[in-house]
Structure formats: C-alpha cells, structure tokens
Write a protein that holds these residues in place. Structure first.
Motif, short mmCIF file in Angstrom:
data_model
loop_
_atom_site.label_atom_id
_atom_site.label_comp_id
_atom_site.label_asym_id
_atom_site.label_seq_id
_atom_site.Cartn_x
_atom_site.Cartn_y
_atom_site.Cartn_z
N ILE A 83 0.84 -1.20 0.00
CA ILE A 83 0.00 0.00 0.00
C ILE A 83 0.87 1.25 0.00
N ALA A 84 1.96 1.23 0.76
CA ALA A 84 2.87 2.38 0.81
C ALA A 84 3.51 2.61 -0.56
N ILE A 85 3.91 1.55 -1.23
CA ILE A 85 4.53 1.69 -2.56
C ILE A 85 3.53 2.25 -3.56
N VAL A 86 2.31 1.75 -3.52
CA VAL A 86 1.26 2.26 -4.43
C VAL A 86 0.98 3.72 -4.12
N ALA A 87 0.95 4.09 -2.83
CA ALA A 87 0.70 5.48 -2.46
C ALA A 87 1.82 6.39 -2.97
N ILE A 88 3.06 5.92 -2.91
CA ILE A 88 4.17 6.73 -3.43
C ILE A 88 4.03 6.92 -4.93
N PHE A 89 3.62 5.87 -5.64
CA PHE A 89 3.44 6.00 -7.09
C PHE A 89 2.26 6.91 -7.44
N VAL A 90 1.18 6.82 -6.68
CA VAL A 90 -0.02 7.61 -7.00
C VAL A 90 0.17 9.08 -6.64
N PHE A 91 0.63 9.36 -5.42
CA PHE A 91 0.72 10.74 -4.96
C PHE A 91 2.10 11.36 -5.18
N GLY A 92 3.09 10.53 -5.38
CA GLY A 92 4.44 11.04 -5.56
C GLY A 92 5.10 11.30 -4.22
N PRO A 93 6.42 11.25 -4.19
CA PRO A 93 7.12 11.44 -2.91
C PRO A 93 7.01 12.87 -2.38
N ASP A 94 6.68 13.82 -3.25
CA ASP A 94 6.58 15.22 -2.81
C ASP A 94 5.28 15.46 -2.03
N LYS A 95 4.17 14.94 -2.54
CA LYS A 95 2.86 15.24 -1.95
C LYS A 95 2.39 14.19 -0.95
N LEU A 96 3.11 13.09 -0.81
CA LEU A 96 2.67 12.03 0.11
C LEU A 96 2.63 12.50 1.57
N PRO A 97 3.63 13.21 2.09
CA PRO A 97 3.53 13.68 3.49
C PRO A 97 2.33 14.62 3.71
N GLU A 98 2.07 15.46 2.72
CA GLU A 98 0.91 16.37 2.82
C GLU A 98 -0.39 15.59 2.83
N PHE A 99 -0.48 14.56 2.00
CA PHE A 99 -1.68 13.72 1.96
C PHE A 99 -1.88 12.99 3.28
N ILE A 100 -0.80 12.47 3.86
CA ILE A 100 -0.90 11.77 5.14
C ILE A 100 -1.36 12.72 6.24
N GLN A 101 -0.85 13.95 6.25
CA GLN A 101 -1.29 14.94 7.24
C GLN A 101 -2.76 15.26 7.08
N ASN A 102 -3.22 15.41 5.84
CA ASN A 102 -4.64 15.70 5.60
C ASN A 102 -5.52 14.53 6.04
N ALA A 103 -5.07 13.30 5.75
CA ALA A 103 -5.87 12.11 6.11
C ALA A 103 -5.96 11.97 7.63
N THR A 104 -4.85 12.18 8.34
CA THR A 104 -4.91 12.08 9.80
C THR A 104 -5.75 13.20 10.40
N GLY A 105 -5.72 14.39 9.78
CA GLY A 105 -6.57 15.48 10.25
C GLY A 105 -8.05 15.16 10.09
N VAL A 106 -8.40 14.55 8.97
CA VAL A 106 -9.79 14.16 8.74
C VAL A 106 -10.21 13.10 9.76
N LEU A 107 -9.33 12.12 10.01
CA LEU A 107 -9.65 11.09 11.00
C LEU A 107 -9.85 11.69 12.39
N ARG A 108 -9.01 12.65 12.76
CA ARG A 108 -9.17 13.30 14.07
C ARG A 108 -10.51 14.03 14.15
N LYS A 109 -10.89 14.72 13.07
CA LYS A 109 -12.16 15.45 13.07
C LYS A 109 -13.34 14.50 13.16
N VAL A 110 -13.26 13.36 12.46
CA VAL A 110 -14.35 12.38 12.51
C VAL A 110 -14.47 11.80 13.92
#
Length: 139
Positions: free
Chosen positions: A13-40
């Motif tokens: 899953i991590a390898i697919v995420a790197i290919f889909v989002f790219g190594p530049d935007k992956l940390p930003e995506f992870i921060q957004n996903a954890t923020g959404v989980l915290r809000k939920v």
C-alpha cells in the motif's frame, strides 16, 4: 480495524501510495488524512456525549459498546452472576450427549446382531448381483 493487514500488504500500500501521490505530496496527503480522522473521531465523541446528556442522568454510565450482542450477553449473563443459567444454555445446545447415545447404539447393534437390524458388513452368503447387459448405443 487493521488487524487483517499483514506487513507485506502495508508495504505494498505504501509503494502504491508513493506512485499515485508522488514522494513530494505524500507527506501532505498523510497529514490531511490524519486530520480528517481526528475530526471524525471528535465529531463521533461529541455526538455520543450529546446523546448521553439528552438521555438523562439514569443513562450516565451507558456505553455504546454495550449494544454489541456479545458484550450485552457477557455483561448481563456472565458478569451478573448467572453462570448456572449460562451453563444450562450451553448444555442445551451441546450435541455431544446425543452423538454418544447414537454411537453407543450403533456399537451395540453391531455387537449384538439383533434381528431386524441392518448390517453394513458384507454377507458371506449373499448372492452376487446380476449384471444387466449394457448397450452403449442406447445412451
């Protein structure tokens, strides 16, 4: 929740995420996903608290996990001290006594050869079955 994910699946899953989002935007995506989980989670906790406050003081110790059937039975049967009733219910659904009776009956009939019983063993005096002619063109 993620107990069925093996380490190899997580790596995939991590390898697919790197290919889909790219190594530049992956940390930003992870921060957004954890923020959404915290809000939920915060929204769910506030909804639970609102519901508890609306139910009144008699439901102050109410837990939503108690609505799960296994938890409900455990809380009311096992923790309530009704172990005798629970054991009685278990014994009522236990097929072992009936299976032991059937096994004993089968062994008794095989040993006693009572008249009127059916034997599954080959009979030495039985006549061989007659063979019918087979016509391969008829089928």
């Amino acid at each position: 929740m993620f107990m069925e994910l093996s380490p190899m699946k997580l790596v995939a899953i991590a390898i697919v995420a790197i290919f889909v989002f790219g190594p530049d935007k992956l940390p930003e995506f992870i921060q957004n996903a954890t923020g959404v989980l915290r809000k939920v989670r915060a929204f769910a906790d506030s909804a639970k608290e609102d519901l508890r406050s609306e139910l009144g003081p008699e439901f102050k110790d109410f837990e939503f996990e108690d609505l799960h059937p296994k938890t409900f039975v455990r809380k009311h049967m096992v923790d309530g001290g009704n172990l005798a009733e629970l054991e009685e219910i278990r014994n009522a659904f236990d097929p072992r006594p009936e299976l032991e009776e059937i096994t004993a009956a089968v062994h008794d009939t095989a040993d006693s050869r009572a008249p009127g019983t059916v034997s599954l063993a080959k009979d030495a005096h039985a006549t061989p079955p007659t063979r019918h002619a087979f016509d391969p063109d008829a089928t």
